[in-house]
Design a protein around this motif. Structure first.
Motif, short mmCIF file in Angstrom:
data_model
loop_
_atom_site.label_atom_id
_atom_site.label_comp_id
_atom_site.label_asym_id
_atom_site.label_seq_id
_atom_site.Cartn_x
_atom_site.Cartn_y
_atom_site.Cartn_z
N PHE A 55 0.81 -1.21 0.00
CA PHE A 55 0.00 0.00 0.00
C PHE A 55 0.84 1.26 0.00
O PHE A 55 0.35 2.33 -0.38
CB PHE A 55 -1.00 0.01 1.17
CG PHE A 55 -0.40 -0.05 2.55
CD1 PHE A 55 0.18 1.07 3.13
CD2 PHE A 55 -0.44 -1.23 3.28
CE1 PHE A 55 0.71 1.03 4.41
CE2 PHE A 55 0.08 -1.29 4.56
CZ PHE A 55 0.66 -0.16 5.13
N GLU A 56 2.11 1.19 0.41
CA GLU A 56 2.95 2.39 0.44
C GLU A 56 3.15 2.98 -0.96
O GLU A 56 3.17 4.19 -1.13
CB GLU A 56 4.31 2.08 1.06
CG GLU A 56 4.26 1.90 2.57
CD GLU A 56 3.89 0.50 3.01
OE1 GLU A 56 4.01 0.21 4.21
OE2 GLU A 56 3.46 -0.33 2.16
N SER A 96 -9.66 3.10 3.09
CA SER A 96 -8.44 3.37 3.84
C SER A 96 -7.20 3.10 2.99
O SER A 96 -7.23 2.33 2.03
CB SER A 96 -8.39 2.51 5.10
OG SER A 96 -8.30 1.12 4.75
N THR A 97 -6.10 3.75 3.36
CA THR A 97 -4.83 3.52 2.65
C THR A 97 -4.43 2.06 2.71
O THR A 97 -3.98 1.49 1.71
CB THR A 97 -3.73 4.39 3.28
OG1 THR A 97 -4.07 5.77 3.11
CG2 THR A 97 -2.38 4.12 2.65
N THR A 98 -4.61 1.43 3.86
CA THR A 98 -4.19 0.05 4.02
C THR A 98 -4.92 -0.88 3.06
O THR A 98 -4.29 -1.75 2.44
CB THR A 98 -4.43 -0.41 5.47
OG1 THR A 98 -3.69 0.46 6.35
CG2 THR A 98 -3.98 -1.83 5.69
N GLY A 101 -4.86 0.98 -0.91
CA GLY A 101 -3.51 0.96 -1.44
C GLY A 101 -3.02 -0.44 -1.74
O GLY A 101 -2.36 -0.69 -2.77
#
Length: 383
Positions: A55-56, A96-98, A101
C-alpha cells in the motif's frame, strides 16, 4: 589488507551489502559500533512482516519480488530458517490507505489476492473481529522474516566469503575524494576505493552533510499471552495483519511463533515519539501497555490477555516515508542507504544487491528513483 569497499554499519542493510559485495569478489571491511545482530537499533524484535500487495506505493513491488527470491537464496546459502509464509490480511474501511492501497498494488502487478468482507474474515480467521463496515485484502504470499537471524546469517556468509568484519568499533569520521575513501575509528584509519554508509538511526548524525529531513522515532513492540493460549494463533491458522481504523491509526500483528509461552506480538505501525539513538528510552511504560491492550482488545477477541513483555526500537523516517538509497550527491565513491521508515526490513537482501551494484558499477538495474535523496520533500520538512 587493502580493501575495495568499506561498509559502515552492519545491521540489516549493511550486513546484506557486505554479503553481496563479498559474493562478487570484493575485499570488504565491515565496521559496526555494537556486536553482531544486536538489539540497539532497528533490526531486532524476533519478527518483521513481509508482503507484496504494497500500500505504500506499487513502485516497490518489483523490489519485493526480487527480495523474495533473495530471501530464499539466503536460506539455502546460510542454512538458516528466515522466511515463513503465513498469509497476510490488510484490514480497515474500504477507502483506507491500508486496504485501497494494497488493492491498487495487487491489481497493478497482477498479484493473487482476495477481498473479504467482515463476515468472511470472522469466519475464516476467528482470532480477528472486524466491524461490519470493515473489509480486508488477503494474500497468500505474506508472512514474516526473523531479523536477528537474518543479520547473523548474512554476516556469517559474508565472513565465509572473505569479508573482514569488525564489531564494537564505532566510526568517528569518514571522508572521500577522487582517489578513494578514508574511515577513522578509535583503532585507526582505513582506506578503500568505495564506502557504503548504512547507519540506521544514526543517519542524521553520520550523514548530516546531506541535510536530509530525517526523524528518528521510538517505537514499541508488545507481546501478550491470549486468553485460552496461543493455539488459535499458530501460523497455519492466523495470518500476519495490518489494521487501519477510521482515524488512520494502524496496528500490525503476527501469529504465535515462539512456542506456547511466547505469546503473540502486536504493535502500532506509526505512533512513535522523537528519539535519540544514544539515549533511547528502552523502558516500556504502563500507559503504553494500556493503550496497546485497549486497541488489541477491540480487534482480537482473546486479547489482550496477559502482558508478557515489550521492546523499544526505532524507525528512521523521511517525510514521505520512502527510503534513501543512492550514490552520495557530492561523493561518487560513497553510497548511502538510510531512512527506511519502519517498512524496510523485508527489502534487506535486495537493498544489499542494490548497494553492491552501486558500489561496484555506479548504477543498478533495480528501480530506485523513488529513493533519490535530492527529491522534493513535503513543504516544511527540515533537517
Amino acid at each position: 589488507m587493502a580493501h575495495d569497499v568499506i561498509v559502515l554499519g552492519l545491521g540489516g542493510m549493511g550486513s546484506a551489502a557486505a554479503h553481496h559485495l563479498a559474493a562478487r569478489g570484493q575485499r570488504v571491511l565491515g565496521l559496526e559500533q555494537f556486536g553482531p545482530a544486536h538489539a540497539r537499533g532497528s533490526s531486532h524484535g524476533g519478527s518483521r512482516i513481509i508482503r507484496q500487495s504494497y500500500f505504500e506505493d506499487p513502485a516497490y513491488v518489483p523490489l519485493l519480488l526480487r527480495a523474495y527470491e533473495l530471501w530464499e537464496d539466503l536460506e539455502r546459502t546460510s542454512g538458516a530458517d528466515l522466511l515463513t509464509l503465513t498469509g497476510g490480511l490488510y484490514l480497515g474501511p474500504a477507502e483506507s490507505t491500508t486496504v485501497a492501497g494494497s488493492l491498487a498494488a495487487a491489481r497493478e502487478w497482477g498479484l493473487p489476492h482476495q477481498v473479504l468482507d467482515a463476515a468472511a474474515i470472522r469466519s475464516r480467521f476467528p482470532t480477528l473481529r472486524p466491524r461490519d463496515d470493515e473489509v480486508g485484502l488477503y494474500e497468500d504470499r505474506a508472512g514474516f522474516v526473523r531479523p536477528e537471524a537474518s543479520v547473523a546469517a548474512q554476516l556469517a556468509v559474508a565472513g565465509r566469503l572473505g569479508a573482514e568484519l569488525h564489531f564494537e568499533e564505532p566510526v568517528l569520521d569518514w571522508s572521500a575524494n577522487g582517489g578513494g575513501v578514508a574511515v577513522t575509528t578509535a583503532r585507526g584509519t582505513y582506506t578503500a576505493g568505495h564506502l557504503v554508509v548504512s547507519p540506521g538511526a544514526w543517519a542524521p548524525r553520520v550523514l548530516a552533510d546531506l541535510g536530509l529531513p530525517l526523524r528518528v522515532e521510538r517505537q514499541v513492540q508488545y507481546w501478550f499471552q491470549p486468553v485460552g493460549g496461543v493455539e488459535p494463533y499458530l501460523p497455519e491458522r492466523h495470518p500476519i495483519y495490518i489494521w487501519e481504523d477510521r482515524s488512520g491509526v494502524q496496528t500490525y500483528g503476527f501469529p504465535s511463533i515462539d512456542g506456547p509461552d511466547g505469546g503473540v506480538k502486536i504493535a502500532f505501525f506509526r505512533k512513535g515519539t522523537d528519539a535519540d539513538p544514544d539515549t533511547l528510552d528502552r523502558e516500556v511504560h504502563t500507559e503504553e501497555i494500556a493503550a496497546m491492550a485497549e486497541r488489541s482488545g477491540r480487534d482480537l477477541p482473546t486479547l489482550p490477555g496477559t502482558f508478557l513483555r515489550g521492546a523499544a526500537c526505532m524507525y528512521t523516517t523521511t517525510p514521505d516515508e520512502h527510503f534513501v538509497i543512492a550514490p552520495h550527491p557530492e561523493h561518487p565513491r560513497v553510497t548511502v542507504a538510510c531512512g527506511f521508515s519502519g517498512h524496510g526490513f523485508k527489502f534487506v537482501p535486495v537493498v544489499g544487491e542494490v548497494l553492491a551494484d552501486l558500489a561496484i558499477d555506479g548504477t543498478t538495474r533495480h528501480p530506485i528513483a523513488l529513493f533519490d535523496p535530492a527529491r522534493s520533500f513535503p513543504v516544511g520538512s527540515t533537517p
